[in-house]
Design an enzyme around this catalytic site. Structure first.
Site, mmCIF file in Angstrom:
data_model
loop_
_atom_site.group_PDB
_atom_site.id
_atom_site.type_symbol
_atom_site.label_atom_id
_atom_site.label_comp_id
_atom_site.label_asym_id
_atom_site.label_seq_id
_atom_site.Cartn_x
_atom_site.Cartn_y
_atom_site.Cartn_z
ATOM 1 N N LYS A 79 2.535 -5.841 3.852
ATOM 2 C CA LYS A 79 1.354 -4.981 3.654
ATOM 3 C C LYS A 79 1.749 -3.741 2.865
ATOM 4 O O LYS A 79 2.831 -3.176 3.074
ATOM 5 C CB LYS A 79 0.812 -4.590 5.031
ATOM 6 C CG LYS A 79 -0.514 -3.842 4.997
ATOM 7 C CD LYS A 79 -1.000 -3.564 6.423
ATOM 8 C CE LYS A 79 -2.363 -2.902 6.436
ATOM 9 N NZ LYS A 79 -2.844 -2.649 7.812
ATOM 10 N N SER A 154 -7.549 -4.264 8.624
ATOM 11 C CA SER A 154 -7.160 -3.843 7.301
ATOM 12 C C SER A 154 -6.049 -4.687 6.665
ATOM 13 O O SER A 154 -5.874 -4.627 5.449
ATOM 14 C CB SER A 154 -6.719 -2.380 7.352
ATOM 15 O OG SER A 154 -5.548 -2.242 8.123
ATOM 16 N N SER A 178 -6.094 -4.217 13.249
ATOM 17 C CA SER A 178 -5.858 -4.521 11.829
ATOM 18 C C SER A 178 -4.895 -5.666 11.540
ATOM 19 O O SER A 178 -4.795 -6.101 10.392
ATOM 20 C CB SER A 178 -5.361 -3.269 11.104
ATOM 21 O OG SER A 178 -6.454 -2.462 10.737
#
Lengths: 472, 100
Positions: A79, A154, A178
């Site tokens: 990420k 996310s 997330s």
């Protein structure tokens, strides 16, 4: 070769038995990325040269007959809020568009020492603020299982990379769901570890008392392997805990699983949950019962206050964490070039650098921390947080693990919830309590979450692996 | 209505953010909706509850105050790398915009 390389275990077998080389496997992944990612949009950047060098090193080890770690040569997607030295680290924000990481996060350092390959950085909601990856300043990521739907967020890019076969596993971060919500939306596995189990050093912070880094994988066993590799105390994160994990994560004992009692909190089985999700959860419970696992109905009475408590604490911490992005030290936006003084420079960088959701949360956080409102909101939320944690402590006197849905709905359409922040926030209603209480939680198909006692990742990963085997 | 135009302007100033007319209008609406939801906390009595501060029950400790390389750098070379990562540099110095 494709199906041989999608789990860590199979990849490792293939690599050590010389069915394929690390270079061949890497080339295969880049081929898939080139073919599919134009449409899906999981990655923001890839680092082919560094990956190639890493793969060559692994192949030399194989040829020399050296013993390889389970994670050696495994292509991982990371990420874009986790530092990988030399690669961009933008948190999907215009304000960090040109920023490159100058050091490895502790989790990356640990995985690098195991020989893992960092093939690229994945799209996310800007500064991890969102549940659909639509607040990214750079692009929309699509759900590989249905391109009209969001991948969740996310960590949507990480979930889409794994679900789309463009990485064996990925790292994400989870502040209110997330990792788990995108894992659920993309039909894969996601683990949010106990607060303090994994070092946050090198993670661009959103909310420091809620954030944790964790794996997104195709199997629970893989999640256990990655978690074991990244967990541990780190002098560079003073909130990391001195807990040592071992074999119990990856080799759970069936007898132990059969002695467990799973709690079903009535506050999580409410009207308004999608019918398909409900049916899946009912089937999961029936399957566990078939394995002689016991169930007990429990109550977590302060659940209904979780959303408010979460948003107050998260926004307060995010607004102070993001104060450092003043446009001097990290990056500068072109609109601030002609600033007349220092204040003007701060304001121009932040106004043009941050997207709408980030601004909304900064302003919300500034309000709840401001004099005159602090006691009514922030201080009160910290007390309610203690009550939410106490609910779990009480429940865990009677049960070992708690089972809930991950999200009240299946993936929604791209654009569907962007105009109503409160509806978007409700996507995380079942996941945010684990962050508030600091507990480990595992999301896995179909649509269920297992919440464990602090530092008892072995319980949820063990039950998860047990379930995975019988379903297969 | 808790969030007024005047308050949102004040909060934006405190946050070092300038809102466009559109953003300001949208945020007033959004935040009032969010705060309406927060009202539910008013019904809860938290007298005598100790707040949960941070994500774990850790106690503060202090490390030795010793000089060392930057936490991010492990060799002197890496210090140079950190300097290079700054948006503007000159001869190993960090260059910042004129501020006075």
């Amino acid at each position: 070769m494709k199906s041989d390389i999608l789990t860590i275990k199979k990849f490792h077998e293939g690599l050590t038995n010389k069915v394929f080389s690390a270079r061949e496997a890497l080339a295969e992944f880049y081929k898939i990325i080139d073919a599919k990612d134009g449409e899906i949009g999981a990655y923001l950047s890839t680092d082919r040269d560094a990956s190639q060098t890493q793969a060559e090193e692994i192949d030399r080890m194989v040829n020399r007959g050296e013993k390889l770690s389970a994670l050696a040569g495994i292509p991982l997607a990371i990420k874009d809020n986790i530092m990988v030295k030399g690669q961009p680290c933008t948190a999907s924000s215009k304000l960090l568009e040109k920023y490159k990481a100058i050091y490895d996060a502790t989790v990356i350092k640990k995985l690098r020492s195991e020989g893992s390959i960092f093939i690229g950085k994945t799209n996310m909601d800007e500064f991890a603020m969102g549940s659909s990856t639509e607040t990214s300043a750079f692009k929309i990521t699509k759900n590989p299982r249905d391109l009209t739907k969001v991948p969740g967020g996310s960590s949507g890019g990480s979930a889409a990379a794994v679900a789309g076969g463009m990485a064996v596993a990925a790292l994400g971060s989870d502040t209110g769901g997330s990792i788990r919500e995108p894992a659920d939306f993309c039909g894969i596995v996601g683990l949010k570890p106990t607060y303090g189990a994994v070092s946050r050093y090198g993670l661009i912070p959103m909310s420091s008392s809620l954030d944790q880094i964790g794996p997104l994988t195709n199997t629970v066993e893989d999640a256990a392997i990655v978690f074991r590799a990244i967990a541990g105390e780190d002098p560079r994160d003073s909130t990391s805990a001195s807990v040592i994990y071992g074999e119990e994560l990856t080799n759970p004992k069936v007898e132990h699983m059969r002695e467990m009692t799973i709690g079903l909190p009535k506050e999580y089985f409410i009207s308004g949950i999608d019918k398909g999700v409900q049916a899946n959860i009912a089937a999961v419970i029936a399957d566990f019962k078939g394995l002689r696992v016991r169930f007990k109905e429990i109550s977590l009475p302060h659940t209904k206050y979780a959303l408010s408590t979460y948003y107050i604490i998260m926004a307060a911490e995010a607004s102070s964490n993001l104060a450092r992005l003043e446009g001097i030290r990290y990056a500068r936006v072109p609109e601030a070039e002609n600033a007349v003084d220092l204040m003007d420079r701060y304001v121009k960088n932040r106004s043009h650098g941050f997207g709408a959701e980030v601004k909304r949360r900064i302003i919300l956080g500034t309000f709840v921390l401001s004099s005159g409102h602090y006691d009514a909101y922030y201080a009160k939320a910290q007390k309610v947080r203690a009550l939410i944690r106490r609910d779990f402590d009480e429940a865990f006197k009677d049960v070992d693990v708690i089972l809930t849905p991950v999200s009240p709905t299946p993936p929604f359409k791209i654009g569907e919830k962007m105009n109503n922040p409160l509806t978007m926030y409700l996507s995380d209603i079942f996941t945010m309590t684990a962050n508030l209480a600091g507990l480990p939680a595992l999301a896995m198909p179909p649509n269920f979450q297992l919440i464990g006692k602090p530092f008892h990742e072995a319980d949820i990963l063990g039950l998860g692996q047990y379930f995975e085997r019988i379903r297969r | 209505m808790l969030i007024t135009k005047k308050l949102i302007d004040h909060l934006a100033r405190l946050s070092r953010i300038e809102l466009t007319a559109d953003e300001s209008k949208r945020f007033i609406k959004d935040l009032n909706g969010i705060f309406k939801h927060f009202k539910e906390l008013d019904t809860l009595d938290v007298k005598g509850v100790n707040p949960m501060i941070g994500g774990a029950g850790l106690k503060n400790i202090f490390r030795t105050d010793a000089v060392s390389l930057s936490g991010k750098a492990e060799t002197v070379d890496e210090e140079g790398y950190i300097i290079d990562a700054f948006p503007e540099t000159h001869d190993g110095y960090l260059k910042v915009p004129k501020i006075l």
